[in-house]
Design an enzyme around this catalytic site. Structure first.
Site: not given
Ligand code: ATP
Length: 429
Positions: A205, A207, A213-214, A352, A355, A403
């Site tokens: 990602r 981002e 947590r990211h 979270e 998903s 996480r």
């Molecule tokens: P968030 O809203 O917390 O950024 P997301 O909705 O983008 O998460 P999903 O795309 O649904 O996350 O990804 C599925 C799972 O992967 C999430 O529930 C989370 O546990 C994990 N996750 C998502 N983005 C990240 C990240 N940048 N770093 C670590 N874990 C992540």
């Protein structure tokens, strides 16, 4: 002579041990070393006058040098560490360490610079032993459910989640991406008739998030399953998985969790399921929290976590039926109110971790949802092909392993549980 692991060393035996020098005291007539391998530590005692050659080698050592020592083990009431000591007959220095650049109280970012030294801490090694065990439990659980393990490609011409948060790759002159999740290819497995699949693999990602947590690269545990009736079937599977994993962790690592991480595993009995629109009402009524729009922010995740702990005595909650606006184009809309989707997030202690959703498997509906999201369906042409030649109804989930480990081990940041963390300004070591 064969190596004995330090955890297996017993008094009245001749042994050869190998490991890092954890501690070193060089006194006038005596030297005391503590040597550590992955199973434990032992004191090595050297009387300088009796063992001048060994004493000379030790006097040139710094902590974290690597040694091989042979000798006799004796019981000793004066030694706190396991009540025994090793009197060496030989000592070889395999590798000299320079003065260490980090200490226990260094900042997390300093520690990240020297992650391999930081990882030597037995607490850190325990994190990876436990995560190995958890991934094995997840794998076992899925195999017991007759799931097939897949390994989807991480280089692709399609970006899985849409949006701009993708790493571009130059693929022999052709533009490509690192996949943001295995989403598209695990759905392909449904069209391939695999019925139930799972994967443990990396997400990428791009981002620019500086939170605890990211990460920009992290490991996910993914499931996709066919012939479901709704997203509740996917939640049922995840609920069973969570119970199984936490039960096994509690049986096998309960004491480590308590003694090293100062926490306890609570195996859920029943995970409550609350609809997104009810959560909005609850948070407003209970806490006066009004800032939720189409998705839960970090604060609302915390509040709903607190609410279910107080009301249901549950650390977990499934928040379900999110608005289509907040979810990816492939989420199936609810028949009774297409503003909402057959989706869910699993929240553990206010954060979270997963998903999931039922996915839209009908070609025409999927195509129009792609367009509704403003994505050029030409760019999704290859993905759409998966749905042209028969595809069962299906759904699945993606769980962020880092996480999960942070919550389980009661830690502060995913930097502590990623082997080597990758963030917007961290691409080393
Ligand atoms: P968030 O809203 O917390 O950024 P997301 O909705 O983008 O998460 P999903 O795309 O649904 O996350 O990804 C599925 C799972 O992967 C999430 O529930 C989370 O546990 C994990 N996750 C998502 N983005 C990240 C990240 N940048 N770093 C670590 N874990 C992540």
């Amino acid at each position: 002579m064969q190596r004995t692991m330090i955890g297996k060393v017993e008094p009245c035996k001749s042994v050869k041990i190998q490991g890092f020098v954890e501690h070193l005291r060089d006194k006038k007539s005596m030297q005391f070393l503590v040597v550590r391998d992955i199973t434990g530590s032992i004191q090595v005692t050297i009387e300088k006058e009796k063992l001048p050659e060994i004493a000379e080698k030790v006097s040139g050592l710094l902590v974290d040098s690597v040694v091989t020592i042979t000798g006799e083990v004796f019981k000793s009431e004066f030694v706190k560490l396991n009540g025994m000591e090793l009197i060496p007959t030989s000592l070889e220095v395999e590798s000299y360490s320079e003065a260490l650049p980090i200490a226990k109280d260094s900042s997390i970012d300093q520690k990240m610079d020297y992650r391999w030294i930081d990882l030597r801490d037995p607490k850190n090694i325990a994190i990876f032993k436990i995560s190995t065990f958890i991934e094995k439990c997840m794998r076992d659980y899925m195999i017991n459910c007759d799931a097939i393990e897949i390994h989807t490609p991480k280089i692709s011409v399609q970006s899985s989640e849409g949006g701009s948060e993708v790493f571009k790759v130059d693929y022999f002159g052709q533009p490509a991406f690192l996949t943001q999740s295995p989403q598209l290819y695990k759905q392909m497995a449904m069209s391939a008739g695999f019925e139930k699949v799972f994967e443990i693999g990396p997400y990428y990602r791009a981002e620019s998030s500086f939170t605890n947590r990211h990460a920009t690269e992290f490991m996910g545990f993914d499931v996709e399953m066919s012939y479901i009736e709704s997203h509740h079937d996917v939640m049922d599977l995840e609920e069973g998985l969570i119970k199984y994993v936490l039960e096994r962790v509690s049986q096998n690592y309960g004491d480590v969790l308590e003694n090293v991480f100062n926490t306890k595993v609570v195996v859920p009995t029943n995970i409550p399921r609350l609809k997104f629109k009810d959560v909005v009402e609850i948070l407003e009524k209970e806490y006066g929290y009004k800032s939720i729009k189409n998705d839960l922010d970090q604060e609302s995740e915390k509040l709903i976590g607190k609410y279910v702990l107080d009301k249901y005595n549950s650390e977990f909650v499934f928040v379900t039926d999110y608005p289509f606006e907040a979810r990816a184009f492939y989420s199936m809309k609810c028949e009774e109110d297409p503003k909402y989707t057959k989706s869910f997030d699993l929240i553990w202690n206010g954060q979270e971790i997963t998903s999931g959703a039922q996915r839209e498997h009908r070609y025409n509906v999927l195509k129009s949802q792609i367009e509704e999201k403003g994505i050029n369906s030409e760019n999704m042409k290859d993905y759409l092909e998966f749905f042209k030649y028969g595809c069962p109804p299906h759904g699945g989930l993606g769980l962020g392993l880092a996480r999960f480990f942070v919550k389980l081990l009661n830690l502060q940041t995913i930097k502590e549980v990623c082997y080597i963390f990758r963030g917007p300004n961290r691409i080393k070591p």
